[in-house]
Design a protein around this motif. Structure first.
Motif, PDB file in Angstrom:
ATOM      1  N   VAL A  41      67.664  24.632  -5.294  1.00  0.00           N
ATOM      2  CA  VAL A  41      66.227  24.873  -5.133  1.00  0.00           C
ATOM      3  C   VAL A  41      66.000  26.224  -4.486  1.00  0.00           C
ATOM      4  CG1 VAL A  41      64.200  24.193  -3.765  1.00  0.00           C
ATOM      5  CG2 VAL A  41      65.417  22.480  -5.095  1.00  0.00           C
ATOM      6  N   ARG A  42      66.766  26.518  -3.443  1.00  0.00           N
ATOM      7  CA  ARG A  42      66.594  27.779  -2.735  1.00  0.00           C
ATOM      8  C   ARG A  42      66.849  28.963  -3.663  1.00  0.00           C
ATOM      9  NH1 ARG A  42      69.260  29.349   3.093  1.00  0.00           N
ATOM     10  NH2 ARG A  42      68.236  31.364   3.312  1.00  0.00           N
ATOM     11  N   ARG A  43      67.915  28.914  -4.437  1.00  0.00           N
ATOM     12  CA  ARG A  43      68.236  30.030  -5.328  1.00  0.00           C
ATOM     13  C   ARG A  43      67.241  30.126  -6.480  1.00  0.00           C
ATOM     14  NH1 ARG A  43      72.937  29.023  -7.758  1.00  0.00           N
ATOM     15  NH2 ARG A  43      73.319  26.956  -6.878  1.00  0.00           N
ATOM     16  N   GLN A  44      66.793  28.990  -6.975  1.00  0.00           N
ATOM     17  CA  GLN A  44      65.780  29.016  -8.039  1.00  0.00           C
ATOM     18  C   GLN A  44      64.484  29.651  -7.548  1.00  0.00           C
ATOM     19  OE1 GLN A  44      65.631  24.847  -9.047  1.00  0.00           O
ATOM     20  NE2 GLN A  44      66.865  25.129 -10.890  1.00  0.00           N
ATOM     21  N   LEU A  45      64.053  29.295  -6.355  1.00  0.00           N
ATOM     22  CA  LEU A  45      62.799  29.839  -5.855  1.00  0.00           C
ATOM     23  C   LEU A  45      62.907  31.332  -5.571  1.00  0.00           C
ATOM     24  CD1 LEU A  45      61.541  26.921  -3.626  1.00  0.00           C
ATOM     25  CD2 LEU A  45      60.527  27.749  -5.751  1.00  0.00           C
ATOM     26  N   ASP A  46      64.044  31.798  -5.114  1.00  0.00           N
ATOM     27  CA  ASP A  46      64.234  33.242  -4.975  1.00  0.00           C
ATOM     28  C   ASP A  46      64.003  33.931  -6.320  1.00  0.00           C
ATOM     29  OD1 ASP A  46      64.799  33.156  -2.288  1.00  0.00           O
ATOM     30  OD2 ASP A  46      66.968  33.210  -2.530  1.00  0.00           O
ATOM     31  N   TRP A  47      64.541  33.344  -7.372  1.00  0.00           N
ATOM     32  CA  TRP A  47      64.376  33.920  -8.723  1.00  0.00           C
ATOM     33  C   TRP A  47      62.923  33.816  -9.171  1.00  0.00           C
ATOM     34  CZ3 TRP A  47      62.697  32.434 -13.499  1.00  0.00           C
ATOM     35  CH2 TRP A  47      63.027  33.283 -14.571  1.00  0.00           C
ATOM     36  N   ILE A  48      62.314  32.670  -8.969  1.00  0.00           N
ATOM     37  CA  ILE A  48      60.928  32.463  -9.397  1.00  0.00           C
ATOM     38  C   ILE A  48      59.989  33.428  -8.689  1.00  0.00           C
ATOM     39  CG2 ILE A  48      58.994  30.828  -9.244  1.00  0.00           C
ATOM     40  CD1 ILE A  48      61.092  28.602  -9.819  1.00  0.00           C
ATOM     41  N   TYR A  49      60.147  33.585  -7.391  1.00  0.00           N
ATOM     42  CA  TYR A  49      59.283  34.502  -6.657  1.00  0.00           C
ATOM     43  C   TYR A  49      59.414  35.922  -7.192  1.00  0.00           C
ATOM     44  CZ  TYR A  49      58.716  30.781  -3.152  1.00  0.00           C
ATOM     45  OH  TYR A  49      58.429  29.607  -2.506  1.00  0.00           O
ATOM     46  N   GLY A  50      60.604  36.277  -7.607  1.00  0.00           N
ATOM     47  CA  GLY A  50      60.833  37.622  -8.128  1.00  0.00           C
ATOM     48  C   GLY A  50      60.134  37.910  -9.439  1.00  0.00           C
ATOM     49  N   THR A  51      59.674  36.875 -10.151  1.00  0.00           N
ATOM     50  CA  THR A  51      58.969  37.098 -11.421  1.00  0.00           C
ATOM     51  C   THR A  51      57.527  37.540 -11.213  1.00  0.00           C
ATOM     52  OG1 THR A  51      58.146  34.813 -11.640  1.00  0.00           O
ATOM     53  CG2 THR A  51      60.381  35.293 -12.497  1.00  0.00           C
ATOM     54  N   GLY A  52      56.981  37.315 -10.028  1.00  0.00           N
ATOM     55  CA  GLY A  52      55.586  37.666  -9.786  1.00  0.00           C
ATOM     56  C   GLY A  52      54.588  36.709 -10.391  1.00  0.00           C
ATOM     57  N   ALA A  53      55.044  35.528 -10.805  1.00  0.00           N
ATOM     58  CA  ALA A  53      54.133  34.553 -11.410  1.00  0.00           C
ATOM     59  C   ALA A  53      53.211  33.957 -10.349  1.00  0.00           C
ATOM     60  CB  ALA A  53      54.932  33.452 -12.097  1.00  0.00           C
ATOM     61  N   ASN A  54      51.967  33.682 -10.741  1.00  0.00           N
ATOM     62  CA  ASN A  54      51.031  33.048  -9.813  1.00  0.00           C
ATOM     63  C   ASN A  54      50.583  31.656 -10.268  1.00  0.00           C
ATOM     64  OD1 ASN A  54      49.213  33.797 -11.829  1.00  0.00           O
ATOM     65  ND2 ASN A  54      48.260  35.429 -10.625  1.00  0.00           N
ATOM     66  N   VAL A  55      51.118  31.182 -11.393  1.00  0.00           N
ATOM     67  CA  VAL A  55      50.918  29.806 -11.836  1.00  0.00           C
ATOM     68  C   VAL A  55      52.288  29.277 -12.266  1.00  0.00           C
ATOM     69  CG1 VAL A  55      49.775  28.255 -13.469  1.00  0.00           C
ATOM     70  CG2 VAL A  55      48.556  30.269 -12.605  1.00  0.00           C
ATOM     71  N   LEU A  56      52.758  28.251 -11.597  1.00  0.00           N
ATOM     72  CA  LEU A  56      54.078  27.681 -11.865  1.00  0.00           C
ATOM     73  C   LEU A  56      53.915  26.251 -12.367  1.00  0.00           C
ATOM     74  CD1 LEU A  56      55.885  28.713  -8.541  1.00  0.00           C
ATOM     75  CD2 LEU A  56      55.684  30.060 -10.650  1.00  0.00           C
ATOM     76  N   VAL A  57      54.585  25.949 -13.470  1.00  0.00           N
ATOM     77  CA  VAL A  57      54.674  24.571 -13.954  1.00  0.00           C
ATOM     78  C   VAL A  57      56.154  24.246 -14.014  1.00  0.00           C
ATOM     79  CG1 VAL A  57      54.206  22.971 -15.836  1.00  0.00           C
ATOM     80  CG2 VAL A  57      52.499  24.700 -15.223  1.00  0.00           C
ATOM     81  N   LEU A  58      56.606  23.421 -13.100  1.00  0.00           N
ATOM     82  CA  LEU A  58      58.025  23.120 -12.937  1.00  0.00           C
ATOM     83  C   LEU A  58      58.277  21.672 -13.333  1.00  0.00           C
ATOM     84  CD1 LEU A  58      58.540  24.888  -9.487  1.00  0.00           C
ATOM     85  CD2 LEU A  58      58.805  25.856 -11.789  1.00  0.00           C
ATOM     86  N   THR A  59      59.158  21.480 -14.300  1.00  0.00           N
ATOM     87  CA  THR A  59      59.445  20.149 -14.817  1.00  0.00           C
ATOM     88  C   THR A  59      60.868  19.743 -14.462  1.00  0.00           C
ATOM     89  OG1 THR A  59      60.034  21.124 -16.958  1.00  0.00           O
ATOM     90  CG2 THR A  59      57.789  20.304 -16.715  1.00  0.00           C
ATOM     91  N   GLU A  60      61.144  18.458 -14.697  1.00  0.00           N
ATOM     92  CA  GLU A  60      62.400  17.810 -14.291  1.00  0.00           C
ATOM     93  C   GLU A  60      62.688  18.049 -12.804  1.00  0.00           C
ATOM     94  OE1 GLU A  60      67.066  17.265 -15.403  1.00  0.00           O
ATOM     95  OE2 GLU A  60      65.832  18.153 -16.981  1.00  0.00           O
ATOM     96  N   VAL A  61      61.637  17.904 -12.022  1.00  0.00           N
ATOM     97  CA  VAL A  61      61.777  17.923 -10.564  1.00  0.00           C
ATOM     98  C   VAL A  61      62.120  16.495 -10.142  1.00  0.00           C
ATOM     99  CG1 VAL A  61      60.664  18.408  -8.360  1.00  0.00           C
ATOM    100  CG2 VAL A  61      60.059  19.760 -10.398  1.00  0.00           C
ATOM    101  N   LYS A  62      63.244  16.322  -9.513  1.00  0.00           N
ATOM    102  CA  LYS A  62      63.682  14.985  -9.116  1.00  0.00           C
ATOM    103  C   LYS A  62      62.807  14.474  -7.964  1.00  0.00           C
ATOM    104  CE  LYS A  62      67.041  12.122 -10.381  1.00  0.00           C
ATOM    105  NZ  LYS A  62      68.434  12.363  -9.995  1.00  0.00           N
ATOM    106  N   VAL A  63      62.468  13.215  -8.020  1.00  0.00           N
ATOM    107  CA  VAL A  63      61.724  12.586  -6.935  1.00  0.00           C
ATOM    108  C   VAL A  63      62.740  12.200  -5.862  1.00  0.00           C
ATOM    109  CG1 VAL A  63      60.145  10.721  -6.291  1.00  0.00           C
ATOM    110  CG2 VAL A  63      59.989  11.754  -8.573  1.00  0.00           C
ATOM    111  N   ASN A  64      63.072  13.163  -5.018  1.00  0.00           N
ATOM    112  CA  ASN A  64      64.062  12.958  -3.961  1.00  0.00           C
ATOM    113  C   ASN A  64      63.861  14.009  -2.876  1.00  0.00           C
ATOM    114  OD1 ASN A  64      65.105  15.323  -5.053  1.00  0.00           O
ATOM    115  ND2 ASN A  64      67.008  14.399  -5.793  1.00  0.00           N
ATOM    116  N   ASP A  65      64.805  14.133  -1.966  1.00  0.00           N
ATOM    117  CA  ASP A  65      64.669  15.086  -0.864  1.00  0.00           C
ATOM    118  C   ASP A  65      64.588  16.524  -1.363  1.00  0.00           C
ATOM    119  OD1 ASP A  65      64.725  13.007   0.913  1.00  0.00           O
ATOM    120  OD2 ASP A  65      66.816  13.276   1.511  1.00  0.00           O
ATOM    121  N   ALA A  66      65.342  16.853  -2.420  1.00  0.00           N
ATOM    122  CA  ALA A  66      65.298  18.219  -2.948  1.00  0.00           C
ATOM    123  C   ALA A  66      63.925  18.520  -3.549  1.00  0.00           C
ATOM    124  CB  ALA A  66      66.401  18.431  -3.985  1.00  0.00           C
ATOM    125  N   GLY A  67      63.326  17.529  -4.213  1.00  0.00           N
ATOM    126  CA  GLY A  67      61.971  17.717  -4.730  1.00  0.00           C
ATOM    127  C   GLY A  67      60.964  17.908  -3.619  1.00  0.00           C
TER     128      GLY A  67
END
Length: 272
Positions: A41-67
């Protein structure tokens, strides 16, 4: 991840898009994040933030502590996060996060943890953003029956929403788990059934929506996920024609997949 590492992550200085960008550009990023661990999650969000996107639709998010960590970190980084209600039998959820927008949840008939919507006040007016993680092709009779019923429920719900408020445009995006008829490797297409192709086609036939990627790139052959039978374009964005007319960029960023942050490529779309 230790408690101290999580605190550093949650309250660090994420380099995210400025709220002011929303006044002139709607920058969508849709990504299946492949049920990540807390570390990924941490590495994905670093990448996502770098895209400059202001609307995120994230799928296959597990319903657990990482989610839960994903939601907390997005919130602490200035995003307004809409997560659906989840029950004891829900394994996955779709998370919609926006930055710089006024937003509120929009009710959809048949909505669930994988399928829900928010209404944004954008620089071109109100827009309903629908996030969807449709059922995976399990390649069995039981899977086919479940997929068909779910696909019909989604199309019916979106049709009811469009009929109730025809002047508010719709954008539907996520991992729809279907491929476009006549495109992509034949062995991959052969894994799908007629109702899967009908699901893709009904966004246009029944809802009047446009596949923004295909309309913009009529001959392109991007594939967003690879399995034993080859690649498939499972990730889509459908918009009302007036929104599509304003699209300045739409395509796929394959870096997130080739770097193994996810097993899917990211879909990106900008509305000016």
């Amino acid at each position: 991840m230790t408690n101290s590492q999580e605190q550093d992550f949650l309250f660090g200085t994420a380099n995210t898009v400025e709220d002011s960008v929303a006044a002139s550009e709607f920058r969508l990023l849709a990504l299946n994040i492949e049920s990540p661990s807390a570390d990924r999650v941490r590495r994905q969000l670093d990448w996502i933030y770098g895209t400059g996107a202001n609307v995120l639709v994230l799928t296959e998010v597990k319903v657990n502590d990482a989610g839960d960590l994903l939601v907390r970190e997005l919130t602490s980084s200035g995003f307004k996060v809409t997560r659906p209600r989840t029950g004891p039998n829900d394994r996955y959820m779709t998370v919609i996060a926006t930055k710089g927008y006024q937003s509120r949840p929009v009710h959809l008939d048949g909505e669930d943890s994988r399928f829900h919507a928010v209404r944004l006040t954008t620089h071109f007016g109100n827009l309903d953003v629908v996030g969807l993680y449709s059922l995976t092709n399990g390649m069995s009779a039981e899977s086919s029956t479940a997929r068909r019923a779910y696909q019909r429920r989604v199309i019916t719900a979106l049709g009811a929403r469009a009929a109730a408020e025809p002047t508010v445009p719709i954008l539907v995006t996520g991992d729809l788990n279907v491929v476009e008829p006549g495109h992509g490797p034949a062995p991959s297409r052969a894994l799908f059934e007629d109702h899967d192709f009908d699901f893709y086609l009904d966004f246009g036939r029944r809802l009047g929506l446009v596949d923004s990627y295909r309309q913009t790139h009529p001959d392109a052959a991007d594939l967003t996920w690879y399995g034993p039978k080859g690649g498939q374009r499972l990730d889509h964005v459908f918009t009302t024609p007036d929104v599509h007319a304003r699209v300045t960029l739409v395509g796929f960023d394959h870096d997130v997949r080739t770097s193994r942050l996810s097993d899917h490529s990211a879909l990106r779309l900008t509305v000016g």
